[in-house]
Design a protein around this motif. Sequence first.
Motif, PDB file in Angstrom:
ATOM      1  N   PRO A 114      51.858  39.347   0.704  1.00  0.00           N
ATOM      2  CA  PRO A 114      52.570  39.433   1.994  1.00  0.00           C
ATOM      3  C   PRO A 114      52.826  40.890   2.380  1.00  0.00           C
ATOM      4  O   PRO A 114      53.223  41.704   1.543  1.00  0.00           O
ATOM      5  CB  PRO A 114      53.877  38.686   1.728  1.00  0.00           C
ATOM      6  N   ALA A 115      52.587  41.208   3.639  1.00  0.00           N
ATOM      7  CA  ALA A 115      52.801  42.561   4.162  1.00  0.00           C
ATOM      8  C   ALA A 115      54.039  42.524   5.043  1.00  0.00           C
ATOM      9  O   ALA A 115      54.012  41.977   6.151  1.00  0.00           O
ATOM     10  CB  ALA A 115      51.589  43.041   4.941  1.00  0.00           C
ATOM     11  N   SER A 116      55.114  43.104   4.582  1.00  0.00           N
ATOM     12  CA  SER A 116      56.377  43.055   5.319  1.00  0.00           C
ATOM     13  C   SER A 116      56.549  44.280   6.185  1.00  0.00           C
ATOM     14  O   SER A 116      55.978  45.344   5.913  1.00  0.00           O
ATOM     15  CB  SER A 116      57.547  42.946   4.332  1.00  0.00           C
ATOM     16  N   GLY A 117      57.353  44.117   7.238  1.00  0.00           N
ATOM     17  CA  GLY A 117      57.731  45.247   8.079  1.00  0.00           C
ATOM     18  C   GLY A 117      56.619  45.850   8.898  1.00  0.00           C
ATOM     19  O   GLY A 117      56.727  47.002   9.322  1.00  0.00           O
ATOM     20  N   LEU A 118      55.556  45.091   9.175  1.00  0.00           N
ATOM     21  CA  LEU A 118      54.471  45.609   9.996  1.00  0.00           C
ATOM     22  C   LEU A 118      54.645  45.168  11.442  1.00  0.00           C
ATOM     23  O   LEU A 118      55.162  44.087  11.716  1.00  0.00           O
ATOM     24  CB  LEU A 118      53.115  45.124   9.478  1.00  0.00           C
ATOM     25  N   THR A 119      54.178  46.001  12.356  1.00  0.00           N
ATOM     26  CA  THR A 119      54.160  45.642  13.769  1.00  0.00           C
ATOM     27  C   THR A 119      52.836  44.983  14.100  1.00  0.00           C
ATOM     28  O   THR A 119      51.778  45.566  13.872  1.00  0.00           O
ATOM     29  CB  THR A 119      54.362  46.871  14.667  1.00  0.00           C
ATOM     30  N   LEU A 120      52.907  43.758  14.624  1.00  0.00           N
ATOM     31  CA  LEU A 120      51.702  43.029  15.006  1.00  0.00           C
ATOM     32  C   LEU A 120      51.589  43.017  16.517  1.00  0.00           C
ATOM     33  O   LEU A 120      52.577  42.841  17.234  1.00  0.00           O
ATOM     34  CB  LEU A 120      51.744  41.597  14.464  1.00  0.00           C
ATOM     35  N   HIS A 121      50.362  43.191  17.010  1.00  0.00           N
ATOM     36  CA  HIS A 121      50.091  43.247  18.444  1.00  0.00           C
ATOM     37  C   HIS A 121      49.209  42.072  18.825  1.00  0.00           C
ATOM     38  O   HIS A 121      48.300  41.688  18.088  1.00  0.00           O
ATOM     39  CB  HIS A 121      49.397  44.555  18.807  1.00  0.00           C
ATOM     40  N   LEU A 122      49.450  41.539  20.021  1.00  0.00           N
ATOM     41  CA  LEU A 122      48.706  40.380  20.498  1.00  0.00           C
ATOM     42  C   LEU A 122      48.344  40.602  21.955  1.00  0.00           C
ATOM     43  O   LEU A 122      49.192  40.958  22.776  1.00  0.00           O
ATOM     44  CB  LEU A 122      49.576  39.116  20.365  1.00  0.00           C
ATOM     45  N   SER A 123      47.062  40.398  22.293  1.00  0.00           N
ATOM     46  CA  SER A 123      46.639  40.523  23.689  1.00  0.00           C
ATOM     47  C   SER A 123      45.518  39.537  23.956  1.00  0.00           C
ATOM     48  O   SER A 123      44.792  39.121  23.043  1.00  0.00           O
ATOM     49  CB  SER A 123      46.175  41.951  23.997  1.00  0.00           C
ATOM     50  N   ALA A 124      45.373  39.143  25.223  1.00  0.00           N
ATOM     51  CA  ALA A 124      44.320  38.216  25.617  1.00  0.00           C
ATOM     52  C   ALA A 124      42.961  38.827  25.303  1.00  0.00           C
ATOM     53  O   ALA A 124      42.732  40.013  25.520  1.00  0.00           O
ATOM     54  CB  ALA A 124      44.436  37.876  27.095  1.00  0.00           C
ATOM     55  N   ARG A 125      42.036  38.009  24.814  1.00  0.00           N
ATOM     56  CA  ARG A 125      40.748  38.522  24.345  1.00  0.00           C
ATOM     57  C   ARG A 125      39.845  38.955  25.483  1.00  0.00           C
ATOM     58  O   ARG A 125      39.186  39.991  25.406  1.00  0.00           O
ATOM     59  CB  ARG A 125      40.035  37.450  23.521  1.00  0.00           C
ATOM     60  N   ASP A 126      39.779  38.189  26.561  1.00  0.00           N
ATOM     61  CA  ASP A 126      38.753  38.396  27.581  1.00  0.00           C
ATOM     62  C   ASP A 126      39.274  39.018  28.856  1.00  0.00           C
ATOM     63  O   ASP A 126      38.627  38.939  29.899  1.00  0.00           O
ATOM     64  CB  ASP A 126      38.069  37.064  27.913  1.00  0.00           C
ATOM     65  N   GLU A 127      40.451  39.633  28.817  1.00  0.00           N
ATOM     66  CA  GLU A 127      40.969  40.241  30.036  1.00  0.00           C
ATOM     67  C   GLU A 127      41.911  41.368  29.697  1.00  0.00           C
ATOM     68  O   GLU A 127      42.434  41.451  28.581  1.00  0.00           O
ATOM     69  CB  GLU A 127      41.694  39.193  30.890  1.00  0.00           C
ATOM     70  N   ARG A 128      42.079  42.267  30.674  1.00  0.00           N
ATOM     71  CA  ARG A 128      43.027  43.354  30.484  1.00  0.00           C
ATOM     72  C   ARG A 128      44.437  42.831  30.697  1.00  0.00           C
ATOM     73  O   ARG A 128      44.747  42.213  31.708  1.00  0.00           O
ATOM     74  CB  ARG A 128      42.746  44.469  31.504  1.00  0.00           C
ATOM     75  N   SER A 129      45.287  43.035  29.708  1.00  0.00           N
ATOM     76  CA  SER A 129      46.669  42.582  29.851  1.00  0.00           C
ATOM     77  C   SER A 129      47.536  43.388  28.898  1.00  0.00           C
ATOM     78  O   SER A 129      47.048  43.957  27.911  1.00  0.00           O
ATOM     79  CB  SER A 129      46.795  41.084  29.543  1.00  0.00           C
ATOM     80  N   TRP A 139      48.268  47.642  12.173  1.00  0.00           N
ATOM     81  CA  TRP A 139      48.021  48.796  11.309  1.00  0.00           C
ATOM     82  C   TRP A 139      49.180  48.939  10.325  1.00  0.00           C
ATOM     83  O   TRP A 139      50.324  48.589  10.649  1.00  0.00           O
ATOM     84  CB  TRP A 139      47.956  50.090  12.124  1.00  0.00           C
ATOM     85  N   THR A 140      48.907  49.491   9.170  1.00  0.00           N
ATOM     86  CA  THR A 140      50.006  49.954   8.337  1.00  0.00           C
ATOM     87  C   THR A 140      50.533  51.249   8.938  1.00  0.00           C
ATOM     88  O   THR A 140      49.838  51.926   9.707  1.00  0.00           O
ATOM     89  CB  THR A 140      49.536  50.195   6.895  1.00  0.00           C
ATOM     90  N   ASP A 141      51.787  51.577   8.595  1.00  0.00           N
ATOM     91  CA  ASP A 141      52.394  52.759   9.201  1.00  0.00           C
ATOM     92  C   ASP A 141      51.617  54.032   8.895  1.00  0.00           C
ATOM     93  O   ASP A 141      51.571  54.960   9.717  1.00  0.00           O
ATOM     94  CB  ASP A 141      53.843  52.900   8.717  1.00  0.00           C
ATOM     95  N   ASP A 142      50.994  54.109   7.717  1.00  0.00           N
ATOM     96  CA  ASP A 142      50.246  55.315   7.358  1.00  0.00           C
ATOM     97  C   ASP A 142      48.778  55.224   7.770  1.00  0.00           C
ATOM     98  O   ASP A 142      47.974  56.098   7.423  1.00  0.00           O
ATOM     99  CB  ASP A 142      50.344  55.586   5.853  1.00  0.00           C
ATOM    100  N   GLU A 143      48.413  54.159   8.490  1.00  0.00           N
ATOM    101  CA  GLU A 143      47.054  53.956   8.992  1.00  0.00           C
ATOM    102  C   GLU A 143      46.008  53.966   7.880  1.00  0.00           C
ATOM    103  O   GLU A 143      44.878  54.408   8.067  1.00  0.00           O
ATOM    104  CB  GLU A 143      46.694  54.997  10.062  1.00  0.00           C
ATOM    105  N   THR A 144      46.387  53.429   6.723  1.00  0.00           N
ATOM    106  CA  THR A 144      45.413  53.299   5.639  1.00  0.00           C
ATOM    107  C   THR A 144      44.799  51.904   5.613  1.00  0.00           C
ATOM    108  O   THR A 144      43.836  51.685   4.864  1.00  0.00           O
ATOM    109  CB  THR A 144      46.073  53.582   4.285  1.00  0.00           C
TER     110      THR A 144
END
Length: 900
Positions: A288-303, A331-336
């Motif tokens: 489990p990866a805790s404390g991460l920011t997850l992003h969600l956006s529509a696949r086929d359109e700009r939003s 991403w992880t905070d250190d972008e690794t």
Amino acid sequence: MTRGHRRAAFLIAGSVVVLLLAFFLRADEHASRHPDRSASGGPGSLPGPRASSAAMASSRESLRISGIVRDAQGPVAGVRVSASRVDADTLSERPCPETHLDHQHPRQERLLADCSSTDREQEYARLVEMREGEAPVLAQTVTDDDGSFVLDGLPAGAVTLWALGEAGAAVQPEVEAGSDGVMLMLEEGILLSGQVVDAFTRAPIPGAQVTWVHEAGSRFFDGLADAQGRFRVGPLPPGRYVKVASAKGWRTKAFLEDVWLDADSDVTLELQRKVPLAGVVLTPAGLPASGLTLHLSARDERSDSQSTRSDAEGRFHFEEVPAISHRLWAWTDDETAFGEVEVLPPANAVLRLESVTFIEGTVRDEQGTPVEHVAIRTEEQSQRDGPSPATFTDEAGHYRLGPLTGGYVELTLKRERYQNSEHRLSLSAIQREPMDFTLVKAMSVDGIVVDPRGTAIPGVRLNLRPVRHDYSSYLAANVRAETALSDENGRFIVDSLGDGADELIAETEGLRPVRMAVEVPSTGLRVVMHPGASVSGTVVDARGAPMSNVDLFLWNTAPLSGQGRTTRVDSAGAFAWRGLAEGHYVVEARLRTLGSVDSVSQPVDLEPGTDAHVSLRFDEGRALRGMTVDTEGRPVPGVRIKACIPNEDIPAWVMYGPACRSGDDQGVLSGPDGRFILKDLRAPAYQLVAWKEGLEFAPSRSRGGTPDASSLQVSAGADDLRLVLEHRPRLRGQVVSEDGTPLRFSVPGWTVMGQVLEGTFDFPLANDGRQSIVVSAKGFHDLLREFKVSPGKDVDLGTLVMARSRTARFIILDEATHGSLAGVRVHIRFSYERNPDPYPHPIPGSFEGVLDARSSAEVEGLPFAPIGLYVVRADSYSKQFVDLDAAQETVTVLMPAASP
């Protein structure tokens, strides 16, 4: 106090005064702008006769407009009259929300109306949902018994007047405050109606709000859907409208109506339900990866993307997500480490991160000398918060590029006076040694771009193409053509693929293109660009009034000259094109309505430096009247009719003519008595098409024209048309299990995705001849039936008995550690190598996706018989065969690790 501080204090004091005035002036205006947004549409009820903005009338600088509202019979009482103004905050003047810019269309020059259709729809939905962008109503009233009105309290300047009543509607822009004796002539108003439904189930959405936005005037007109999802707005004036539908629990959506509405319209608006999305995010090791920011956006359109954080167990949750395909990434905070997965809410999501890669090295020339300021870019990488990685080499030719994700990366190295270099690298194969590159010197041409007066021209696009005589080499040169842009001083350097004679092409908006032969290499070249020819003009109607509701095309009549240019006309009906090469052109104006497309055109010959002016005039149109009936002559209401220009009448120089499609929401509707009218037709002949669900247009049985296979051609003098629609054959059947129990099922290709039927089906058939249908039900094998359709005869497939299937769960683990592979993408498919040929049972579907939180995946549609399948691990392409017995429901598969 500094001058900047004094200026700030002055602005603050001024703002306080303005806010206090605005508070008092807008209080009554707000009440008048939103008195009653009812299902009947329009601006709502008014407080009473002569109701206008009293607060604004008290202003010492207030002005008034007086006039009269009339229709063909004379003055009209009880008509609601209002004044609004389009300004920088209204939709008509909002900028296009582009995510990227180009040199031909800078952001400041592109308004919302000039955006791509996707950008326009999304921005309209966003703004209207927040009730932003509506033109403010400055005053409103109701006409007296003699049709007269007075609007008080208006600020100086031009306003748009609206007259809305049961007898009709009118809109008149650019009326100066202080005008007297204004006459508003009511036209026949249009009623805008329809139904709001769920995009997947087609179920009506009661209580949905539909806002019709008058594009030019930025006015909002609201309707409320009833228990059946039906709504009605109007009468409204003719115009271009955008529809925006919203409902609690559904995603707000805008629908472009890119035609001039001059007749009643009935549409179906589909909304996507909002659902929760939950899941878990894992480290590259599967923890489990805790404390991460997850992003969600529509696949086929700009939003805009949504974001959330994972908890201590790596779990995350989004409250409301439209039920469409999305990209989920983190991403992880250190972008690794980075992870991305496609999800379809409300399914639970598993996101497994992967370690990312940085590469570094040195770029040298052929002599081994380091090259500085080399641009190194990647092709589009996975979804991220910013652009794909890019960097430049330093003075020592050194670079470091990343973070990079995925199995491979495509790099492009560019620098002036060097040949471009492209490389495809396997990230899994990259070791810790530096990744060095060598650039080869290019033959170049440099110079300056100026106008005839010697002024430098920045932003000119320059292509250097080898001169070739054979066609295949020319195509190859086109593909590899080098491109550069002139800088702010007009200077450029463009590299060649070799030496010798090349052709230099210089192009920019508003200037005539330049083609010139050059020797490679060469230096100090001077490219002079001239304004070229231009065409301007106006479009007016039969009365000479400007028309802003047309589309403008400029066609080059020379063979193989390419697509025409397009532009818009302004509110005064004016248009212009500049920077044109000499030649023979045709200027065309098209008027697109629900029922037809009409055009007028005028040829124009352009010489270098010509400034041609044309005037396009739409003559008074005629009307075609008729009735839609069935084969017995009985009226058929609700039929859509469209008049199209015959293909043989479309000039050869028109690269793409107006579309004439049936089966959509456009077309003039026949009334309850079957009667219809097509207005403002100007061509000598038309082809009529008609359609309604479950019926088929029968031109050969129709009256008033010459039939062909799918349309009725009518001449200018046609009258008393009878368009016959006949019954289309229907396909019926019943779907049951082996014990006779009715099943819930779907029919891909015949029903909307996600729509589930209960026990029976009854579909209209669109075509004659041989057809097939596939019935799907969870826990059963798909059932295929073929049948033949004959004109006028229904097809009854009787009772379709579906055989049960089984579902097997594949638990897939790492071969070396027996650890979980949750979140790893796999493919599970039928094996033609491990099964007899021919296979005596139904072949199941395949699984392609990521393993769930239990490191497993389900394969449905398996027979109760032995079967062989294979599993492929997507990150390593390792393959394992699996043999299931006749009853096995769970199997564990050990997969080799990813290749190093």
